[in-house]
Design a protein around this motif. Structure first.
Motif, PDB file in Angstrom:
ATOM      1  N   LYS A  96      35.961  19.787 -46.598  1.00  0.00           N
ATOM      2  CA  LYS A  96      34.767  19.912 -47.428  1.00  0.00           C
ATOM      3  C   LYS A  96      34.261  21.354 -47.355  1.00  0.00           C
ATOM      4  O   LYS A  96      34.039  21.875 -46.261  1.00  0.00           O
ATOM      5  CB  LYS A  96      33.683  18.943 -46.952  1.00  0.00           C
ATOM      6  CG  LYS A  96      34.070  17.475 -47.100  1.00  0.00           C
ATOM      7  CD  LYS A  96      32.969  16.558 -46.576  1.00  0.00           C
ATOM      8  CE  LYS A  96      33.382  15.098 -46.699  1.00  0.00           C
ATOM      9  NZ  LYS A  96      32.336  14.180 -46.174  1.00  0.00           N
ATOM     10  N   ALA A  97      34.085  21.976 -48.496  1.00  0.00           N
ATOM     11  CA  ALA A  97      33.656  23.369 -48.525  1.00  0.00           C
ATOM     12  C   ALA A  97      32.364  23.556 -47.741  1.00  0.00           C
ATOM     13  O   ALA A  97      31.385  22.828 -47.942  1.00  0.00           O
ATOM     14  CB  ALA A  97      33.457  23.827 -49.969  1.00  0.00           C
ATOM     15  N   GLY A  98      32.376  24.518 -46.836  1.00  0.00           N
ATOM     16  CA  GLY A  98      31.196  24.816 -46.040  1.00  0.00           C
ATOM     17  C   GLY A  98      30.963  23.880 -44.879  1.00  0.00           C
ATOM     18  O   GLY A  98      30.004  24.068 -44.114  1.00  0.00           O
ATOM     19  N   LYS A  99      31.838  22.857 -44.705  1.00  0.00           N
ATOM     20  CA  LYS A  99      31.606  21.853 -43.662  1.00  0.00           C
ATOM     21  C   LYS A  99      32.892  21.511 -42.911  1.00  0.00           C
ATOM     22  O   LYS A  99      33.064  20.385 -42.454  1.00  0.00           O
ATOM     23  CB  LYS A  99      31.033  20.575 -44.286  1.00  0.00           C
ATOM     24  CG  LYS A  99      29.712  20.774 -45.005  1.00  0.00           C
ATOM     25  CD  LYS A  99      29.227  19.468 -45.618  1.00  0.00           C
ATOM     26  CE  LYS A  99      27.915  19.650 -46.374  1.00  0.00           C
ATOM     27  NZ  LYS A  99      27.447  18.382 -46.986  1.00  0.00           N
ATOM     28  N   THR A 169      36.653  19.243 -51.149  1.00  0.00           N
ATOM     29  CA  THR A 169      36.293  20.247 -52.152  1.00  0.00           C
ATOM     30  C   THR A 169      36.899  21.610 -51.858  1.00  0.00           C
ATOM     31  O   THR A 169      36.600  22.586 -52.535  1.00  0.00           O
ATOM     32  CB  THR A 169      34.764  20.390 -52.235  1.00  0.00           C
ATOM     33  OG1 THR A 169      34.237  20.635 -50.919  1.00  0.00           O
ATOM     34  CG2 THR A 169      34.127  19.133 -52.805  1.00  0.00           C
ATOM     35  N   ALA A 170      37.746  21.692 -50.822  1.00  0.00           N
ATOM     36  CA  ALA A 170      38.415  22.950 -50.494  1.00  0.00           C
ATOM     37  C   ALA A 170      39.809  22.638 -49.948  1.00  0.00           C
ATOM     38  O   ALA A 170      40.052  21.565 -49.396  1.00  0.00           O
ATOM     39  CB  ALA A 170      37.621  23.744 -49.459  1.00  0.00           C
ATOM     40  N   THR A 180      39.050  30.799 -42.737  1.00  0.00           N
ATOM     41  CA  THR A 180      37.793  30.377 -43.366  1.00  0.00           C
ATOM     42  C   THR A 180      36.779  29.945 -42.319  1.00  0.00           C
ATOM     43  O   THR A 180      35.594  30.291 -42.404  1.00  0.00           O
ATOM     44  CB  THR A 180      38.050  29.215 -44.351  1.00  0.00           C
ATOM     45  OG1 THR A 180      39.046  29.612 -45.295  1.00  0.00           O
ATOM     46  CG2 THR A 180      36.781  28.844 -45.103  1.00  0.00           C
ATOM     47  N   GLN A 185      33.003  30.971 -43.930  1.00  0.00           N
ATOM     48  CA  GLN A 185      32.913  31.098 -45.376  1.00  0.00           C
ATOM     49  C   GLN A 185      32.767  29.741 -46.054  1.00  0.00           C
ATOM     50  O   GLN A 185      33.257  28.723 -45.563  1.00  0.00           O
ATOM     51  CB  GLN A 185      34.154  31.826 -45.908  1.00  0.00           C
ATOM     52  CG  GLN A 185      34.235  33.280 -45.458  1.00  0.00           C
ATOM     53  CD  GLN A 185      35.559  33.931 -45.826  1.00  0.00           C
ATOM     54  OE1 GLN A 185      36.594  33.274 -45.853  1.00  0.00           O
ATOM     55  NE2 GLN A 185      35.533  35.228 -46.085  1.00  0.00           N
ATOM     56  N   GLU A 186      32.100  29.744 -47.182  1.00  0.00           N
ATOM     57  CA  GLU A 186      31.912  28.527 -47.962  1.00  0.00           C
ATOM     58  C   GLU A 186      33.244  28.039 -48.511  1.00  0.00           C
ATOM     59  O   GLU A 186      33.544  26.854 -48.464  1.00  0.00           O
ATOM     60  CB  GLU A 186      30.930  28.788 -49.113  1.00  0.00           C
ATOM     61  CG  GLU A 186      30.598  27.578 -49.965  1.00  0.00           C
ATOM     62  CD  GLU A 186      29.652  26.603 -49.269  1.00  0.00           C
ATOM     63  OE1 GLU A 186      29.539  25.468 -49.744  1.00  0.00           O
ATOM     64  OE2 GLU A 186      29.034  26.990 -48.257  1.00  0.00           O
ATOM     65  N   ARG A 187      34.039  28.958 -49.042  1.00  0.00           N
ATOM     66  CA  ARG A 187      35.320  28.605 -49.644  1.00  0.00           C
ATOM     67  C   ARG A 187      36.394  29.556 -49.147  1.00  0.00           C
ATOM     68  O   ARG A 187      36.111  30.700 -48.796  1.00  0.00           O
ATOM     69  CB  ARG A 187      35.243  28.642 -51.172  1.00  0.00           C
ATOM     70  CG  ARG A 187      34.185  27.707 -51.759  1.00  0.00           C
ATOM     71  CD  ARG A 187      34.361  27.553 -53.258  1.00  0.00           C
ATOM     72  NE  ARG A 187      35.620  26.929 -53.584  1.00  0.00           N
ATOM     73  CZ  ARG A 187      35.853  25.612 -53.536  1.00  0.00           C
ATOM     74  NH1 ARG A 187      34.874  24.787 -53.179  1.00  0.00           N
ATOM     75  NH2 ARG A 187      37.025  25.118 -53.850  1.00  0.00           N
TER      76      ARG A 187
END
Length: 469
Positions: A96-99, A169-170, A180, A185-187
């Protein structure tokens, strides 16, 4: 030098391999390796998607990485000025982007652990059959599609298990994931090298085939932003095992390119690496441009290298893993007979038997894992007689077959025509196997040099070191 003093600046090089993780410290001014740590990942996991699936636990890979970094001298880690990360190409992991992780503090140590991250579907994954690959849209790229590539794996999930992709989402290679997380980083940001290894990437335009993918229903939001190989992806989000926060981190690179970089002394060298798999590669001149479209039947690939140049690479799926399978088979047979002997002893005795057997007329084609350009061309044995079924004959024929298979993909004549003057032999399987060395030296009409072994962790550190202004 007393502990606690740092005589120079260091580049931390990391390689996330198929079976192990390695971390090295390299002096930035001399490229001298001062410290090295390796850990087995033991990350392979079973999959419910079928017998051809090859998946790994991303958490175990990160745990092995943490163990490697924690074992390096902390006072030297405090002097790290850049971090380079390479790893196994083609594969894909989702998050998950950012997580994608939690940062933890254990005593004075700061580290991250994966959170809600999928298994890593590795380059060895075989779920995408030839029929499935033929159903996919043709890429606008000079590189062919193959099973185990990131984009083809996503297409497989879209068709067979679309719900699997819903939470994520990533996506990236395992080395992209680590960069990352280190940078917070978010993505993800991805190098041209890793993007090309995923499929559906045009190396001339340096862009994804987004229109082709979008029309096919591909979730293009999963595609990372692509930057030049050798550039900086970001800075460390936090202090990490003693490495200072805000340390520049290079965009993750391919292990093949970093391996070649680590031991190609002259531009006229070719690099032969036999480890889990096997590769034979040489650098092409700057003016070289790859063909406009892929040739799925070609055993030779042109991988992006550095500064706009390409490597000509014969990348075989069959190397040390074939010998490991052979040893495993013998171990299982012996156990079925009620005896007990470990793999290491069987390997040692097999090699000694082959050293005593100087030649053989037994022919073994060792392609038990297929090849990307010929996935259905599996292994075989021929010219079998009552006189050549001994352990020595079998082991020597198998070693010769591994070498000959690679040379059928990139003949020595092609090397000579391209100006190659010597072979740099390297890789764990080659370095510890005298029989393989003998067969290599018989097969090549060029000098074979050992002693500067390929090392992706060292190579990625050298690349970042050479780019320090």
């Amino acid at each position: 030098m007393a502990q606690g003093s740092v005589s120079g600046q260091y580049v931390l090089g990391i390689d996330l391999g198929t079976t192990s993780v390695k971390a090295v410290l390299v002096e930035s001014k001399t490229n001298r390796v001062t410290d090295s740590q390796t850990r087995q990942t033991n990350a392979d996991i079973s999959s419910d998607t079928g017998i051809q699936a090859k998946e790994q636990d991303a958490g175990k890979i990160v745990d092995a990485l943490s163990e490697c970094i924690a074992a390096l001298p902390k006072y030297k880690l405090q002097g790290v000025v850049r971090i380079g990360v390479s790893g196994q190409m083609h594969g894909v992991v989702f998050w998950k982007a950012g997580k994608g992780c939690d940062w933890l503090s254990i005593g004075e140590c700061h580290m991250f652990q994966p959170i809600d991250v999928s298994p890593l579907i590795t380059w060895q994954d075989g779920r995408c059959t030839r029929e499935f690959l033929s159903s996919l849209p043709l890429p606008d790229s000079h590189l062919s599609l193959a099973t185990g590539f990131g984009c083809t794996t996503v297409f497989w999930y879209l068709k067979h298990r679309p719900d699997f992709l819903t939470p994520f989402t990533a996506a990236g290679t395992i080395q992209d994931y680590v960069v990352t997380m280190l940078c917070g980083q978010e993505r993800p940001v991805m190098s041209v090298q890793n993007a090309a290894s995923w499929g559906y990437f045009n190396t001339k335009a340096n862009e994804w085939n987004e229109e082709i993918l979008r029309k096919a229903g591909f979730p293009v939001w999963l595609l990372p932003r692509v930057v030049e190989s050798g550039s900086i992806a970001g800075e460390t989000f936090s202090e990490w095992h003693g490495v200072p926060a805000h340390t520049p981190v290079g965009v993750a690179l391919g292990d093949c390119q970093c391996s070649v970089y680590s031991c190609m002394v002259e531009k006229t060298d070719a690099v032969l690496n036999i480890s889990t798999s096997a590769q034979l590669a040489f650098a092409l001149p700057p003016a070289f441009q790859p063909p406009q479209s892929p040739d799925p039947s070609s055993p030779l690939s042109y991988f992006p290298y550095f500064d706009g140049c390409y490597l000509a690479v014969a990348a075989s799926l069959n190397g040390g893993n074939v010998l490991a399978t052979f040893v495993g088979m013998l171990t299982e047979w012996i156990r079925e007979l009620g005896l007990d002997i470990n793999n290491s002893s069987i390997y040692t005795q097999s090699i000694q038997a082959a050293l005593n057997q100087h030649s053989t007329d037994l022919l073994i084609s060792p392609t038990i894992f297929g090849e990307r350009h010929a996935p259905d061309h599996l292994g075989s044995a021929s010219s079998i007689s009552a006189a050549n079924v001994s352990l020595g004959h079998m082991t020597r024929a198998l070693c010769r077959g591994i070498v000959q298979n690679l040379l059928s993909m990139l003949p020595p004549r092609r090397l000579q025509e391209s100006g190659v003057q010597r072979i740099m032999g390297s890789g764990n399987a080659l370095s510890r196997n005298k029989v393989l060395k003998q067969e290599v030296e018989k097969a090549f009409p060029l000098p074979v040099v050992y002693g500067k072994d390929v090392d992706s962790a060292v190579g990625v550190a050298m690349i970042l070191s050479d780019r320090i202004c």
